[in-house]
Design an enzyme around this catalytic site. Structure first.
Site, PDB file in Angstrom:
ATOM      1  N   SER A 119      -6.290  -0.301   4.878  1.00 21.11           N
ATOM      2  CA  SER A 119      -7.632   0.185   5.204  1.00 21.11           C
ATOM      3  C   SER A 119      -8.684  -0.883   4.959  1.00 21.11           C
ATOM      4  CB  SER A 119      -7.953   1.452   4.414  1.00 21.11           C
ATOM      5  OG  SER A 119      -7.562   1.323   3.087  1.00 21.11           O
ATOM      6  N   HIS A 140      -4.511   1.105  11.885  1.00 22.17           N
ATOM      7  CA  HIS A 140      -5.161   1.862  10.813  1.00 22.17           C
ATOM      8  C   HIS A 140      -5.338   3.324  11.212  1.00 22.17           C
ATOM      9  CE1 HIS A 140      -9.039   2.460   8.226  1.00 22.17           C
ATOM     10  NE2 HIS A 140      -7.968   2.903   7.598  1.00 22.17           N
ATOM     11  N   GLU A 152      -7.505   2.699  14.493  1.00 21.29           N
ATOM     12  CA  GLU A 152      -8.134   1.393  14.728  1.00 21.29           C
ATOM     13  C   GLU A 152      -6.996   0.383  14.904  1.00 21.29           C
ATOM     14  OE1 GLU A 152     -12.321   0.838  12.537  1.00 21.29           O
ATOM     15  OE2 GLU A 152     -10.687   1.024  11.130  1.00 21.29           O
ATOM     16  N   ASN A 190     -14.521   1.824   7.945  1.00 21.59           N
ATOM     17  CA  ASN A 190     -14.961   1.726   6.547  1.00 21.59           C
ATOM     18  C   ASN A 190     -16.201   0.863   6.367  1.00 21.59           C
ATOM     19  OD1 ASN A 190     -13.144   3.522   5.504  1.00 21.59           O
ATOM     20  ND2 ASN A 190     -11.542   1.991   5.277  1.00 21.59           N
TER      21      ASN A 190
HETATM   22  P1  NAI Z   1       0.339   6.299  -1.516  1.00 17.95           P
HETATM   23  O1  NAI Z   1       0.213   5.788  -2.905  1.00 17.95           O
HETATM   24  O2  NAI Z   1       0.269   7.761  -1.247  1.00 17.95           O
HETATM   25  O3  NAI Z   1       1.726   5.772  -0.893  1.00 17.95           O
HETATM   26  C1  NAI Z   1       2.191   4.452  -1.011  1.00 17.95           C
HETATM   27  C2  NAI Z   1       3.714   4.490  -1.020  1.00 17.95           C
HETATM   28  O4  NAI Z   1       4.208   3.158  -0.875  1.00 17.95           O
HETATM   29  C3  NAI Z   1       4.301   5.052  -2.316  1.00 17.95           C
HETATM   30  O5  NAI Z   1       5.197   6.108  -2.012  1.00 17.95           O
HETATM   31  C4  NAI Z   1       5.023   3.843  -2.923  1.00 17.95           C
HETATM   32  O6  NAI Z   1       6.191   4.214  -3.636  1.00 17.95           O
HETATM   33  C5  NAI Z   1       5.351   3.044  -1.688  1.00 17.95           C
HETATM   34  N1  NAI Z   1       5.624   1.638  -1.941  1.00 17.95           N
HETATM   35  C6  NAI Z   1       4.963   0.804  -2.742  1.00 17.95           C
HETATM   36  N2  NAI Z   1       5.526  -0.435  -2.693  1.00 17.95           N
HETATM   37  C7  NAI Z   1       6.565  -0.354  -1.824  1.00 17.95           C
HETATM   38  C8  NAI Z   1       7.533  -1.285  -1.350  1.00 17.95           C
HETATM   39  N3  NAI Z   1       7.523  -2.553  -1.759  1.00 17.95           N
HETATM   40  N4  NAI Z   1       8.453  -0.845  -0.446  1.00 17.95           N
HETATM   41  C9  NAI Z   1       8.459   0.431  -0.017  1.00 17.95           C
HETATM   42  N5  NAI Z   1       7.562   1.361  -0.459  1.00 17.95           N
HETATM   43  C10 NAI Z   1       6.627   0.969  -1.333  1.00 17.95           C
HETATM   44  O7  NAI Z   1      -0.768   5.501  -0.672  1.00 17.95           O
HETATM   45  P2  NAI Z   1      -1.457   5.919   0.724  1.00 17.95           P
HETATM   46  O8  NAI Z   1      -2.712   6.624   0.455  1.00 17.95           O
HETATM   47  O9  NAI Z   1      -0.423   6.504   1.608  1.00 17.95           O
HETATM   48  O10 NAI Z   1      -1.886   4.461   1.268  1.00 17.95           O
HETATM   49  C11 NAI Z   1      -0.952   3.598   1.861  1.00 17.95           C
HETATM   50  C12 NAI Z   1      -1.684   2.567   2.698  1.00 17.95           C
HETATM   51  O11 NAI Z   1      -2.464   3.234   3.689  1.00 17.95           O
HETATM   52  C13 NAI Z   1      -2.664   1.681   1.916  1.00 17.95           C
HETATM   53  O12 NAI Z   1      -2.647   0.387   2.454  1.00 17.95           O
HETATM   54  C14 NAI Z   1      -4.000   2.359   2.162  1.00 17.95           C
HETATM   55  O13 NAI Z   1      -5.096   1.483   2.056  1.00 17.95           O
HETATM   56  C15 NAI Z   1      -3.825   2.816   3.606  1.00 17.95           C
HETATM   57  N6  NAI Z   1      -4.689   3.912   4.021  1.00 17.95           N
HETATM   58  C16 NAI Z   1      -4.945   4.973   3.162  1.00 17.95           C
HETATM   59  C17 NAI Z   1      -5.760   6.003   3.573  1.00 17.95           C
HETATM   60  C18 NAI Z   1      -6.041   7.166   2.648  1.00 17.95           C
HETATM   61  O14 NAI Z   1      -6.979   7.941   2.923  1.00 17.95           O
HETATM   62  N7  NAI Z   1      -5.267   7.346   1.594  1.00 17.95           N
HETATM   63  C19 NAI Z   1      -6.391   6.021   4.910  1.00 17.95           C
HETATM   64  C20 NAI Z   1      -5.992   4.930   5.749  1.00 17.95           C
HETATM   65  C21 NAI Z   1      -5.201   3.886   5.294  1.00 17.95           C
END
Ligand code: NAI
Length: 289
Positions: A119, A140, A152, A190
């Protein structure tokens, strides 16, 4: 290229949503995370959403079973050896993302597109750690993925036209509207949303209004479905602070300085809905809040 098989890395909030919409659009999806328990959590989240759709008569039981059958668990990045596209949705940390992309580059065939759901991190920097920056791109999705139409599509400096076209068409296949964005801090979503939230926090900080009045003005005066402070609680105040810092550092303009009150809340561990307390107190029933 006709995308048939993809891998989603990170089965968290965003990754599970992306896997769900991809499977609903007919793709085979490998859902990858670091261990089986995390993958199962992601899978259960998808199942829960689909069950709701069945309950609301949007799909039937057979359709749900078909969608779920297209999602294959993976706890090993080597499973990406035959995928057309990878969408990375791991934690928002540059070093973790770089390590994932460098590993993928060694495993994936030479046609595979490597997309990041970041993001705020620069796509150009992620791409530069690989030998194939032309195949690296930002994809995104918005949260919650199943409900929000926008994706995006972010071009890094070296992203090829072919990569862009494939990803744009993939987003459309997944039922989304792709908007092309150049790689600058915060992209478009953002860059606009988070400073608006930051300004709403300044209004509280300076006593211009109360939390309720700021939210009410935006809801009733501008037809926003959620007030900015309610939305900040939903996104997570730590995430809002992190993005403001990225904008401040990346664009070098003092207008992006994070509000001191936002810093204070994050310092206190008041991170919004996920911690039970932010601008609102989530331990209290919504009607009495
Ligand atoms: P989250 O914390 O819910 O999920 C992240 C997952 O990645 C976890 O299950 C973790 O175990 C896993 N993970 C970490 N390192 C890993 C690796 N080396 N190999 C495989 N899995 C791994 O986080 P979320 O909210 O889903 O965010 C994920 C991405 O999406 C981030 O880059 C965030 O900036 C982006 N994003 C988040 C939004 C939101 O509203 N939460 C909106 C748009 C983008």
């Amino acid at each position: 290229m006709n995308v048939r098989k993809m891998m989603v890395i990170g089965a968290g909030q965003m990754g599970s949503g992306i896997a769900q919409v991809a499977a609903e659009s007919g793709l085979t999806v490998l859902l990858n995370d670091m261990n089986d328990e995390l993958i199962q959590e992601g899978f259960s989240r998808i199942q829960h959403h689909l069950e709701k759709r069945v309950k609301n008569n949007k799909i039937n039981e057979e359709e749900m079973a078909l969608v779920l059958s297209r999602i294959v668990p993976s706890n090993d990045l080597r499973d990406a050896h035959d995928v057309d596209v990878v969408v990375e949705a791991v934690v928002e940390k540059m070093e973790v993302k770089k390590s994932v992309f460098q590993t993928l580059e060694r495993i994936c065939p030479s046609h595979t597109i490597l997309a990041s759901n970041t993001s705020s991190l620069p796509i150009t920097e992620i791409a530069a750690c690989t030998q194939c920056p032309e195949r690296v791109i930002g994809m995104h999705f918005m949260n919650p993925v199943h409900a929000m139409k926008l994706v995006e599509v972010i071009r890094g400096l070296a992203t090829s036209e072919e990569t862009f076209k494939v990803v744009k068409s993939l987003a459309q296949t997944m039922g989304k509207v792709a908007v092309e964005v150049q790689d600058f801090p915060g992209f478009i979503a953002n860059r606009i949303l988070i400073p608006m939230i930051n300004e709403a926090i300044f209004c509280i900080h300076e006593g211009v209004g109360t939390i309720e009045s700021v939210d009410q003005v935006l809801k009733l005066g501008m037809n926003h479905p959620m007030g900015p402070l309610e939305l900040a609680d939903f996104i997570g105040l730590d995430t809002c602070l992190y993005i403001m810092e990225t904008l401040h550092e990346g664009l070098g303009d003092s207008k992006y300085r994070p509000c001191p009150l936002l810093r204070k809340y994050v310092m206190a561990g008041w991170l919004g809905k996920k911690s039970g307390r932010g601008f609102y107190d989530y331990s209290i029933d919504k009607s009495k809040r």
